[in-house]
Design an enzyme around this catalytic site. Structure first.
Site, mmCIF file in Angstrom:
data_model
loop_
_atom_site.group_PDB
_atom_site.id
_atom_site.type_symbol
_atom_site.label_atom_id
_atom_site.label_comp_id
_atom_site.label_asym_id
_atom_site.label_seq_id
_atom_site.Cartn_x
_atom_site.Cartn_y
_atom_site.Cartn_z
ATOM 1 N N HIS A 72 43.966 27.044 39.285
ATOM 2 C CA HIS A 72 45.947 27.052 37.851
ATOM 3 C C HIS A 72 46.397 26.927 38.242
ATOM 4 O O HIS A 72 46.944 28.092 38.791
ATOM 5 C CB HIS A 72 44.598 27.701 36.888
ATOM 6 C CG HIS A 72 43.571 27.884 35.618
ATOM 7 N ND1 HIS A 72 43.558 28.672 34.330
ATOM 8 C CD2 HIS A 72 41.979 26.926 36.196
ATOM 9 C CE1 HIS A 72 42.289 28.058 33.987
ATOM 10 N NE2 HIS A 72 41.928 26.692 35.047
ATOM 11 N N TYR A 200 48.424 29.966 25.636
ATOM 12 C CA TYR A 200 48.129 30.877 25.447
ATOM 13 C C TYR A 200 49.073 30.582 24.097
ATOM 14 O O TYR A 200 50.074 29.904 24.086
ATOM 15 C CB TYR A 200 49.047 31.641 25.431
ATOM 16 C CG TYR A 200 48.529 33.192 26.740
ATOM 17 C CD1 TYR A 200 48.160 32.418 28.039
ATOM 18 C CD2 TYR A 200 48.916 34.161 26.435
ATOM 19 C CE1 TYR A 200 48.127 33.001 29.030
ATOM 20 C CE2 TYR A 200 47.880 34.726 27.523
ATOM 21 C CZ TYR A 200 48.241 34.315 28.708
ATOM 22 O OH TYR A 200 47.451 34.912 29.773
ATOM 23 N N PRO A 292 45.937 43.346 27.421
ATOM 24 C CA PRO A 292 45.681 41.867 28.732
ATOM 25 C C PRO A 292 46.338 41.017 28.610
ATOM 26 O O PRO A 292 45.921 39.661 29.388
ATOM 27 C CB PRO A 292 44.116 41.547 28.233
ATOM 28 C CG PRO A 292 44.126 42.113 26.569
ATOM 29 C CD PRO A 292 45.086 43.271 26.584
ATOM 30 N N LYS A 296 46.820 41.050 33.855
ATOM 31 C CA LYS A 296 46.707 42.118 35.161
ATOM 32 C C LYS A 296 45.689 43.055 35.539
ATOM 33 O O LYS A 296 46.169 44.088 35.876
ATOM 34 C CB LYS A 296 48.010 42.979 35.095
ATOM 35 C CG LYS A 296 49.490 41.609 34.375
ATOM 36 C CD LYS A 296 49.608 41.169 35.926
ATOM 37 C CE LYS A 296 50.151 39.731 36.030
ATOM 38 N NZ LYS A 296 50.256 39.103 37.173
ATOM 39 N N TYR A 384 53.252 36.455 37.070
ATOM 40 C CA TYR A 384 51.752 35.920 36.318
ATOM 41 C C TYR A 384 50.783 35.715 37.583
ATOM 42 O O TYR A 384 50.500 36.205 37.443
ATOM 43 C CB TYR A 384 51.781 34.605 35.480
ATOM 44 C CG TYR A 384 50.450 34.408 34.921
ATOM 45 C CD1 TYR A 384 50.626 35.476 33.151
ATOM 46 C CD2 TYR A 384 49.058 34.199 35.302
ATOM 47 C CE1 TYR A 384 49.144 34.639 32.286
ATOM 48 C CE2 TYR A 384 47.985 33.583 34.817
ATOM 49 C CZ TYR A 384 48.195 34.536 32.702
ATOM 50 O OH TYR A 384 47.204 34.304 32.145
HETATM 51 C C1 LIG Z 1 36.340 45.685 27.111
HETATM 52 C C2 LIG Z 1 37.153 44.922 28.253
HETATM 53 C C3 LIG Z 1 38.061 43.703 28.191
HETATM 54 C C4 LIG Z 1 38.918 43.428 29.045
HETATM 55 N N1 LIG Z 1 39.284 42.417 29.118
HETATM 56 C C5 LIG Z 1 40.157 42.035 30.159
HETATM 57 C C6 LIG Z 1 40.837 40.620 30.048
HETATM 58 O O1 LIG Z 1 40.285 39.918 29.031
HETATM 59 N N2 LIG Z 1 41.937 40.381 31.154
HETATM 60 C C7 LIG Z 1 42.139 41.660 31.878
HETATM 61 O O2 LIG Z 1 43.008 41.044 32.755
HETATM 62 N N3 LIG Z 1 41.645 42.411 31.861
HETATM 63 C C8 LIG Z 1 41.244 42.910 31.430
HETATM 64 N N4 LIG Z 1 40.127 43.898 30.670
HETATM 65 C C9 LIG Z 1 41.139 44.749 31.561
HETATM 66 C C10 LIG Z 1 40.298 44.900 33.184
HETATM 67 O O3 LIG Z 1 38.472 44.581 33.127
HETATM 68 C C11 LIG Z 1 40.433 45.997 34.415
HETATM 69 O O4 LIG Z 1 41.831 46.453 34.069
HETATM 70 C C12 LIG Z 1 39.437 46.386 35.584
HETATM 71 O O5 LIG Z 1 37.687 46.995 35.180
HETATM 72 C C13 LIG Z 1 40.098 47.840 36.057
HETATM 73 O O6 LIG Z 1 38.895 48.084 37.027
HETATM 74 P P1 LIG Z 1 38.885 49.584 37.302
HETATM 75 O O7 LIG Z 1 37.599 49.090 39.018
HETATM 76 O O8 LIG Z 1 39.827 49.957 38.013
HETATM 77 O O9 LIG Z 1 37.867 50.070 36.074
HETATM 78 P P2 LIG Z 1 36.459 49.917 36.061
HETATM 79 O O10 LIG Z 1 36.262 48.348 35.804
HETATM 80 O O11 LIG Z 1 36.153 49.949 34.424
HETATM 81 O O12 LIG Z 1 35.502 50.714 36.677
HETATM 82 C C14 LIG Z 1 34.533 51.539 36.262
HETATM 83 C C15 LIG Z 1 33.976 52.012 37.050
HETATM 84 O O13 LIG Z 1 33.486 53.342 36.646
HETATM 85 C C16 LIG Z 1 31.754 53.415 36.729
HETATM 86 N N5 LIG Z 1 31.899 55.043 36.264
HETATM 87 C C17 LIG Z 1 32.426 55.352 34.786
HETATM 88 N N6 LIG Z 1 32.638 57.033 34.476
HETATM 89 C C18 LIG Z 1 31.333 57.093 35.622
HETATM 90 C C19 LIG Z 1 31.438 57.750 36.065
HETATM 91 N N7 LIG Z 1 31.442 60.056 35.663
HETATM 92 N N8 LIG Z 1 30.864 58.111 37.126
HETATM 93 C C20 LIG Z 1 30.494 57.107 38.334
HETATM 94 N N9 LIG Z 1 31.162 56.508 37.437
HETATM 95 C C21 LIG Z 1 31.629 56.211 36.605
HETATM 96 C C22 LIG Z 1 32.240 52.894 35.119
HETATM 97 O O14 LIG Z 1 31.277 52.318 34.975
HETATM 98 C C23 LIG Z 1 33.062 51.398 36.202
HETATM 99 O O15 LIG Z 1 31.541 50.490 36.538
HETATM 100 C C24 LIG Z 1 39.364 44.606 30.148
HETATM 101 C C25 LIG Z 1 39.142 46.056 29.834
HETATM 102 C C26 LIG Z 1 38.164 46.228 28.873
HETATM 103 C C27 LIG Z 1 37.438 47.725 28.835
#
Ligand SMILES: Cc1cc2nc3c(=O)[nH]c(=O)nc-3n(C[C@H](O)[C@H](O)[C@H](O)COP(=O)(O)OP(=O)(O)OC[C@H]3O[C@@H](n4cnc5c(N)ncnc54)[C@H](O)[C@@H]3O)c2cc1C
Length: 398
Positions: A72, A200, A292, A296, A384
């Site tokens: 995009h 948006y 969201p 980011k 962005y």
């Molecule tokens: C429902 C939802 C919708 C979202 N939608 C958007 C969006 O539309 N746009 C956007 O920009 N961002 C969105 N986000 C934010 C984005 O998805 C997150 O910022 C991103 O996933 C962060 O990545 P991470 O690896 O830090 O955490 P996560 O993706 O949360 O990964 C953490 C991992 O650790 C695992 N875990 C948890 N506890 C334990 C444990 N005790 N032992 C072992 N493993 C464990 C989890 O299962 C998961 O796989 C959304 C978040 C959520 C929750």
């Protein structure tokens, strides 16, 4: 069991970290409490910043993304039914890539397992131990057997609800937490997108976002009250509300189709500091959450681990902890930049229950300026598409 880095969590942060470390010749074990199928199907973010894609490409992780993702070159902002375009490519020379987070996760898992490097799924009772020593460990149960994984560093990449952050004594952490007075109802629909770019939409009934995940699937969001019950939202009601809030009188057509998935996510801004306690280091959602609206969350998680990989490499090669010491402050500049941007986007586009007419006019004036002023539009575009990875303002002391 022994490794150099124990990574808790196979989300974007943990998986990207495992690849960045492998590229530096550093071993790691990734531990995930969910199944592989679950994490590969979890629908979340979908916008990849320019530097995120560049990093993945440098590590040979974009083969499918380069074939399937949507590029995009701009974004559209609708103000009360009238669309305006912010041209990222013209304003910044960069753009964004739309590719579902679950697709990123699938690619990262497949690439890691193809090298024979370990990811242990469905681990239970995960705990961290001895984190204030040079030999910390992750303890867990795998296939019914208790395991102690000794390592040099533990990367807490286990998201907002994980166990790593709560393992740090509260007295060691400064916490900033703000819950916003609305949530997003997110819908994945089997309906072909009818525009090439995200829309948006600021509307008196509340914010709406039109986006897509592929040429066959649209991703749609509606601002709803924070305590909204998803059962109140039939598919018909969702499409009717989207028709009202999106600019359907402006030559834009909203195609409906079967709803594949729908969920409600609360809106929160959250930061802890420092992102390190002894040899336990936090990255991604384990350390911070953004609303969201700025797209980011996933990008910030990946930016954190790009800093962390360098710090761990330095420790492993020299035994010197100085880069690990600087990790939290290095990340903090981007964390707060992204917090501010995400809050700015949120505050311009949503309907706030407590706003009176004066505040709504100010909000309208700000958004109108952003879409009409090249300077203001450039500020939005620059944030962005993503600011370069690494320390944002190197001359500022940590
Ligand atoms: C429902 C939802 C919708 C979202 N939608 C958007 C969006 O539309 N746009 C956007 O920009 N961002 C969105 N986000 C934010 C984005 O998805 C997150 O910022 C991103 O996933 C962060 O990545 P991470 O690896 O830090 O955490 P996560 O993706 O949360 O990964 C953490 C991992 O650790 C695992 N875990 C948890 N506890 C334990 C444990 N005790 N032992 C072992 N493993 C464990 C989890 O299962 C998961 O796989 C959304 C978040 C959520 C929750």
């Amino acid at each position: 069991m022994r490794t150099q880095v124990g990574i808790v969590g196979a989300g974007p942060a943990g998986l990207v970290l495992s690849h960045l470390l492998a590229a530096r010749g550093i071993e790691s074990v990734v531990l995930e409490d969910r199944s592989r199928a679950y994490v590969e199907q979890r629908v979340r973010a979908g916008v990849l910043e320019h530097p995120t894609v560049e990093l993945l490409r440098q590590h040979g992780l974009t083969e499918r993304l380069d074939r399937e993702a949507l590029v995009h070159r701009g974004v559209q902002i609708a103000i009360d039914g009238r669309r305006h375009r912010i041209d990222f490519a013209d304003l910044t020379g960069k753009w964004i890539t739309v590719y579902g987070q679950q697709e990123v996760v699938k690619d990262l898992i497949a690439a890691r397992l193809a090298t024979g490097a370990p990811i242990l799924f469905e681990v239970e009772d995960v705990r961290v131990a001895d984190v204030v020593t040079a030999r910390p460990a992750v303890e867990f149960v795998h296939e019914g057997e208790p395991v102690r994984l000794a390592c040099d560093v533990i990367a807490g990449c286990d998201g907002f609800h994980g166990i790593c952050r709560p393992s740090i004594p509260p007295s060691e952490l400064q916490v900033h937490d703000r819950e916003h007075p609305f949530a997003w109802l997110g819908v994945l629909a089997k309906a072909a997108p009818t525009t090439e770019e995200l829309i948006y939409s600021r509307h008196e009934r509340g914010f709406a976002l039109y986006s897509m995940r592929s040429p066959e699937v649209t991703r749609l969001y509606l601002q709803v009250p924070p305590d909204e019950d998803i059962a109140e939202w039939s598919d018909d009601r969702i499409w009717t509300e989207l028709t009202m809030r999106l600019p359907t009188t402006d030559g834009f057509e909203l195609l409906d189709g079967p709803v594949i998935e729908k969920s409600i996510t609360g809106m929160r801004s959250f930061v802890v500091a420092p992102m390190r306690y002894g040899r336990l280091v936090l990255a991604g959602d384990a350390a911070h959450i953004v609303p969201p609206t700025g797209a980011k969350g996933m990008n910030l998680a990946i930016a954190d681990v790009s800093v962390l990989a360098d710090a761990v490499e330095h420790l492993e090669r020299t035994g010197d902890e100085s880069k690990l010491d600087a990790y939290s402050a290095t990340c903090a500049q981007r964390v707060w930049r992204v917090q501010q941007f995400s809050w700015w986007m949120t505050s311009m586009l949503h309907r706030f229950p407590e706003h009176d007419g004066f505040q709504r006019q100010l909000q309208h004036a700000e958004l109108s300026f952003v879409v009409h002023s090249r300077a203001a539009a450039t500020a939005l575009a620059e944030n962005y598409v993503g600011l370069p990875f690494g320390r944002l303002y190197p001359e500022e002391a940590p």
